[in-house]
Every structure is written in C-alpha cells, then in structure tokens.
Design a protein around this motif. Structure first.
Motif, PDB file in Angstrom:
ATOM      1  N   ALA A  40      15.640  11.170   7.296  1.00 44.54           N
ATOM      2  CA  ALA A  40      16.748   9.892   7.394  1.00 44.54           C
ATOM      3  C   ALA A  40      17.542  12.060   7.833  1.00 44.54           C
ATOM      4  CB  ALA A  40      17.469  10.525   6.039  1.00 44.54           C
ATOM      5  N   ILE A  41      17.142  12.910   7.680  1.00 50.83           N
ATOM      6  CA  ILE A  41      17.356  14.000   7.798  1.00 50.83           C
ATOM      7  C   ILE A  41      17.307  14.609   9.399  1.00 50.83           C
ATOM      8  CG2 ILE A  41      17.010  17.008   8.374  1.00 50.83           C
ATOM      9  CD1 ILE A  41      16.610  16.460   5.391  1.00 50.83           C
ATOM     10  N   ILE A  42      15.986  14.284  10.018  1.00 53.98           N
ATOM     11  CA  ILE A  42      15.476  13.729  11.322  1.00 53.98           C
ATOM     12  C   ILE A  42      16.168  12.883  12.585  1.00 53.98           C
ATOM     13  CG2 ILE A  42      13.570  13.448  12.899  1.00 53.98           C
ATOM     14  CD1 ILE A  42      11.292  14.432  10.520  1.00 53.98           C
ATOM     15  N   ASP A  43      16.896  11.833  11.984  1.00 59.49           N
ATOM     16  CA  ASP A  43      17.216  11.019  12.930  1.00 59.49           C
ATOM     17  C   ASP A  43      17.428  10.094  11.716  1.00 59.49           C
ATOM     18  OD1 ASP A  43      18.100   8.506  13.854  1.00 59.49           O
ATOM     19  OD2 ASP A  43      17.121   9.030  15.351  1.00 59.49           O
ATOM     20  N   PRO A  44      18.892   9.751  11.278  1.00 59.53           N
ATOM     21  CA  PRO A  44      19.434   8.584  10.861  1.00 59.53           C
ATOM     22  C   PRO A  44      19.416   7.214  10.467  1.00 59.53           C
ATOM     23  CG  PRO A  44      21.057  10.575  11.589  1.00 59.53           C
ATOM     24  CD  PRO A  44      20.010  10.353  11.984  1.00 59.53           C
ATOM     25  N   SER A  45      18.215   6.566  11.674  1.00 55.10           N
ATOM     26  CA  SER A  45      18.156   5.649  11.829  1.00 55.10           C
ATOM     27  C   SER A  45      17.375   5.227  11.067  1.00 55.10           C
ATOM     28  CB  SER A  45      18.284   5.275  13.949  1.00 55.10           C
ATOM     29  OG  SER A  45      17.680   6.361  13.622  1.00 55.10           O
ATOM     30  N   PHE A  46      15.843   6.188  10.544  1.00 54.95           N
ATOM     31  CA  PHE A  46      15.044   5.397   9.869  1.00 54.95           C
ATOM     32  C   PHE A  46      15.578   5.419   8.721  1.00 54.95           C
ATOM     33  CE2 PHE A  46      12.732   8.908  12.541  1.00 54.95           C
ATOM     34  CZ  PHE A  46      11.188   8.279  13.051  1.00 54.95           C
ATOM     35  N   VAL A  47      16.772   5.140   8.284  1.00 57.82           N
ATOM     36  CA  VAL A  47      17.202   4.559   7.169  1.00 57.82           C
ATOM     37  C   VAL A  47      17.957   3.350   7.098  1.00 57.82           C
ATOM     38  CG1 VAL A  47      18.029   5.077   4.347  1.00 57.82           C
ATOM     39  CG2 VAL A  47      15.737   6.961   5.750  1.00 57.82           C
ATOM     40  N   PRO A  48      18.194   2.390   6.413  1.00 53.59           N
ATOM     41  CA  PRO A  48      16.857   1.931   5.345  1.00 53.59           C
ATOM     42  C   PRO A  48      15.982   0.953   6.496  1.00 53.59           C
ATOM     43  CG  PRO A  48      18.729   0.483   5.331  1.00 53.59           C
ATOM     44  CD  PRO A  48      19.241   1.556   6.130  1.00 53.59           C
ATOM     45  N   GLY A  49      16.349   0.349   7.035  1.00 56.05           N
ATOM     46  CA  GLY A  49      15.455  -0.568   8.118  1.00 56.05           C
ATOM     47  C   GLY A  49      14.367  -0.422   8.859  1.00 56.05           C
ATOM     48  N   PRO A  50      14.137   1.171   9.132  1.00 59.39           N
ATOM     49  CA  PRO A  50      12.622   0.864   9.394  1.00 59.39           C
ATOM     50  C   PRO A  50      11.661   1.736   8.447  1.00 59.39           C
ATOM     51  CG  PRO A  50      13.873   1.671  11.282  1.00 59.39           C
ATOM     52  CD  PRO A  50      15.182   1.055  10.122  1.00 59.39           C
ATOM     53  N   MET A  51      12.259   2.311   7.472  1.00 54.93           N
ATOM     54  CA  MET A  51      11.741   2.731   6.156  1.00 54.93           C
ATOM     55  C   MET A  51      11.414   1.147   5.943  1.00 54.93           C
ATOM     56  SD  MET A  51      11.023   6.229   5.734  1.00 54.93           S
ATOM     57  CE  MET A  51      10.662   5.463   4.162  1.00 54.93           C
ATOM     58  N   LEU A  52      11.773   1.099   5.305  1.00 55.71           N
ATOM     59  CA  LEU A  52      11.031  -0.640   4.484  1.00 55.71           C
ATOM     60  C   LEU A  52      10.399  -1.638   4.995  1.00 55.71           C
ATOM     61  CD1 LEU A  52      14.740  -1.637   3.363  1.00 55.71           C
ATOM     62  CD2 LEU A  52      13.349  -0.944   1.734  1.00 55.71           C
ATOM     63  N   ALA A  53      10.596  -1.470   6.741  1.00 52.64           N
ATOM     64  CA  ALA A  53       9.058  -2.187   7.376  1.00 52.64           C
ATOM     65  C   ALA A  53       8.141  -1.220   6.497  1.00 52.64           C
ATOM     66  CB  ALA A  53       9.870  -2.121   8.605  1.00 52.64           C
ATOM     67  N   MET A  54       8.106   0.198   7.745  1.00 48.58           N
ATOM     68  CA  MET A  54       6.669   1.127   7.272  1.00 48.58           C
ATOM     69  C   MET A  54       5.957   0.649   5.856  1.00 48.58           C
ATOM     70  SD  MET A  54       7.324   4.083   9.607  1.00 48.58           S
ATOM     71  CE  MET A  54       8.692   4.486   8.733  1.00 48.58           C
ATOM     72  N   ALA A  55       7.525   0.847   4.966  1.00 48.10           N
ATOM     73  CA  ALA A  55       6.767   0.705   3.598  1.00 48.10           C
ATOM     74  C   ALA A  55       5.877  -0.798   3.029  1.00 48.10           C
ATOM     75  CB  ALA A  55       7.629   1.406   2.878  1.00 48.10           C
ATOM     76  N   VAL A  56       6.452  -1.900   3.399  1.00 50.36           N
ATOM     77  CA  VAL A  56       5.384  -3.330   3.111  1.00 50.36           C
ATOM     78  C   VAL A  56       4.272  -3.235   3.765  1.00 50.36           C
ATOM     79  CG1 VAL A  56       5.723  -5.583   4.168  1.00 50.36           C
ATOM     80  CG2 VAL A  56       8.379  -4.518   3.453  1.00 50.36           C
ATOM     81  N   ALA A  57       4.339  -2.419   4.946  1.00 47.74           N
ATOM     82  CA  ALA A  57       2.553  -2.411   5.669  1.00 47.74           C
ATOM     83  C   ALA A  57       2.194  -1.822   5.019  1.00 47.74           C
ATOM     84  CB  ALA A  57       3.329  -2.019   7.868  1.00 47.74           C
ATOM     85  N   VAL A  58       1.821  -0.823   4.606  1.00 45.05           N
ATOM     86  CA  VAL A  58       1.279   0.369   4.247  1.00 45.05           C
ATOM     87  C   VAL A  58       0.929  -0.457   2.715  1.00 45.05           C
ATOM     88  CG1 VAL A  58       1.269   2.769   2.983  1.00 45.05           C
ATOM     89  CG2 VAL A  58       2.211   2.501   5.148  1.00 45.05           C
ATOM     90  N   SER A  59       2.231  -1.063   2.028  1.00 44.21           N
ATOM     91  CA  SER A  59       1.833  -1.337   1.036  1.00 44.21           C
ATOM     92  C   SER A  59       0.763  -2.479   0.624  1.00 44.21           C
ATOM     93  CB  SER A  59       3.097  -1.403  -0.149  1.00 44.21           C
ATOM     94  OG  SER A  59       3.934  -0.491  -0.228  1.00 44.21           O
ATOM     95  N   ALA A  60       1.561  -3.704   2.021  1.00 47.79           N
ATOM     96  CA  ALA A  60       0.462  -4.706   2.147  1.00 47.79           C
ATOM     97  C   ALA A  60      -1.389  -3.591   1.623  1.00 47.79           C
ATOM     98  CB  ALA A  60       0.800  -4.935   3.499  1.00 47.79           C
TER      99      ALA A  60
END
Length: 242
Positions: A40-60
C-alpha cells in the motif's frame, strides 16, 4: 506496470510477497497482514483488489495441499458470516477513511489478544465461527487484512485443521469480497493484471513454507496465532494513526 517490477519499490514488494506466501503456507493466514501495508505504501492501487486476488490464489494452493483436513462444517458457519459482512462492508467504503477503519479494527484485535492472554478460552463453535467470519469479511473487504478474527477462533485447534480450513475460508471469503467490490465498482481488469504480475513471488514463498508447517504442527498453534494476530493489530494501528 512492468516499470514497477524492475524498480527498487518492485523489489521490496516482491520480497514482502515471498515472506507473506511463506507465512500463509505455514499457518493458513497472515498473507495480507504482511504484504498489504508494504504494498500500500509502494502503490495504493495494490489495496484492496489486487491483494485480495493474490490472497485467494495462494490460499487455494494451501487448501488443495491439505484438502483432507478442511472442516466443511466450520466453513459453512464462517462463510455465512463473511458473506453478509462483505456485502455490508462494500457499501461502507465511503463512510470513513480506510485509516479510520484500520484503527478501529486494530484496537479490536488487540483487545481480543489481551483477553486470550488473560485466560479467556475461545473455541471454534458454530456461533464463534459465524461472528469471526463476519468480522473477517468486514475487515478484509475494507482493509485487505481480515485474518485475525478467524485465527483467534482456531488458537486451540490442531495445526492441520486450522491451516487447511483457514486457507479454504480465504479462498471462498476472498472471492466473496472481490464480488462485493465488483458490485460497488471498486474492482477492475487493472487489479487482475497487477495481481497476476506479482503473484509468482507469493507462490515462491508458499513453496518455502514447509519449515513453518512443522513448527505449527508441533503444538505451537496458540503461540503463533497470538503473535501473528498481535502483529497484525499493530500493523493496522500503524496504518490508521500515521
């Protein structure tokens, strides 16, 4: 987007995702807690959408790896709460700033951790799973950090049950939150592309998580839950108070 990947900020983001993937693979939670604040500090566009998408993939990946240990009954109650809360959260996005939400949630998690240290025993019952799922859905949709409530419920469970069920929960729960963001007009193709670009680093961390699983499975579930939940609370408070 490619410019980000080859910049110092991109390297920092990649390292954060590797670490987050390792923790997620070890415990079944913690991915967004570690990665979201840095990204979020690096680029606010990471949160929340991309973070949620990555979390879903890793959790799967985690859920598939330990599918036999997933508790279907636990999922039914926790996901019912998450669905209702995620829909409500998507329409609360404009009521307060993300920082205000982060402060409130961080304080709530610390209170729960304190009660646990004082001897309050939290068990994974139908009621606790429903309300933990609801709180997780609300927190996760608004801040990308929704794991502490569910982790607290599993602090007295076995490592495999906690890890497998939490991973499965975050697959479905994350998808629910993404759907809610889509309905609210807060998730687009650019979010998918950004997640896809950074996801290999998260998967690399997941592949390195074997040592962490062994630690959790040796009976250190409660200690790990309280430490990681406390860290997530401080991260939320840090974000909210800055």
């Amino acid at each position: 987007m490619m410019e980000l990947l080859f910049s110092p900020a991109g390297v920092a983001a990649a390292v954060a995702l590797v670490l987050a993937g390792a923790v997620q693979g070890s415990t079944g939670y913690g991915f967004s807690m570690l990665a979201a604040p840095i990204l979020a500090i690096i680029d606010p566009s990471f949160v929340p959408g991309p973070m949620l998408a990555m979390a879903v993939a890793v959790s799967a990946s985690g859920a598939i790896t330990e599918w036999s240990d997933v508790s279907r009954a636990d999922l039914a109650f926790s996901l019912s709460g998450r669905l209702l809360a995620a829909i409500a959260a998507a329409f609360c996005l404009g009521l307060l700033s993300p920082d205000s939400f982060a402060t409130v949630f961080g304080a709530a998690v610390l209170i729960a951790v304190a009660f646990s240290f004082l001897g309050m025993k939290i068990e994974a019952t139908r009621t606790s799973l429903f309300f933990a799922g609801a709180m997780s859905g609300f927190m996760g949709t608004l801040t990308s950090i929704g794991s502490p409530p569910m982790a607290m419920v599993y602090q007295n469970s076995s490592g495999p049950r906690m890890r497998a069920t939490l991973n499965a929960f975050f697959v479905v729960g994350g998808a629910i939150s993404i759907a809610a963001l889509i309905v609210a007009g807060r998730f687009s193709t650019s979010d998918v592309l950004l997640a896809a670009m950074m996801l290999p680093f998260a998967f690399a961390g997941f592949l390195l998580s074997g040592w962490g699983r062994r630690l959790v499975d040796r009976g250190q579930v409660k200690v790990v839950v309280l430490v990681v939940s406390s860290a997530s609370a401080f991260v939320l408070l840090f974000r909210g108070l800055l």
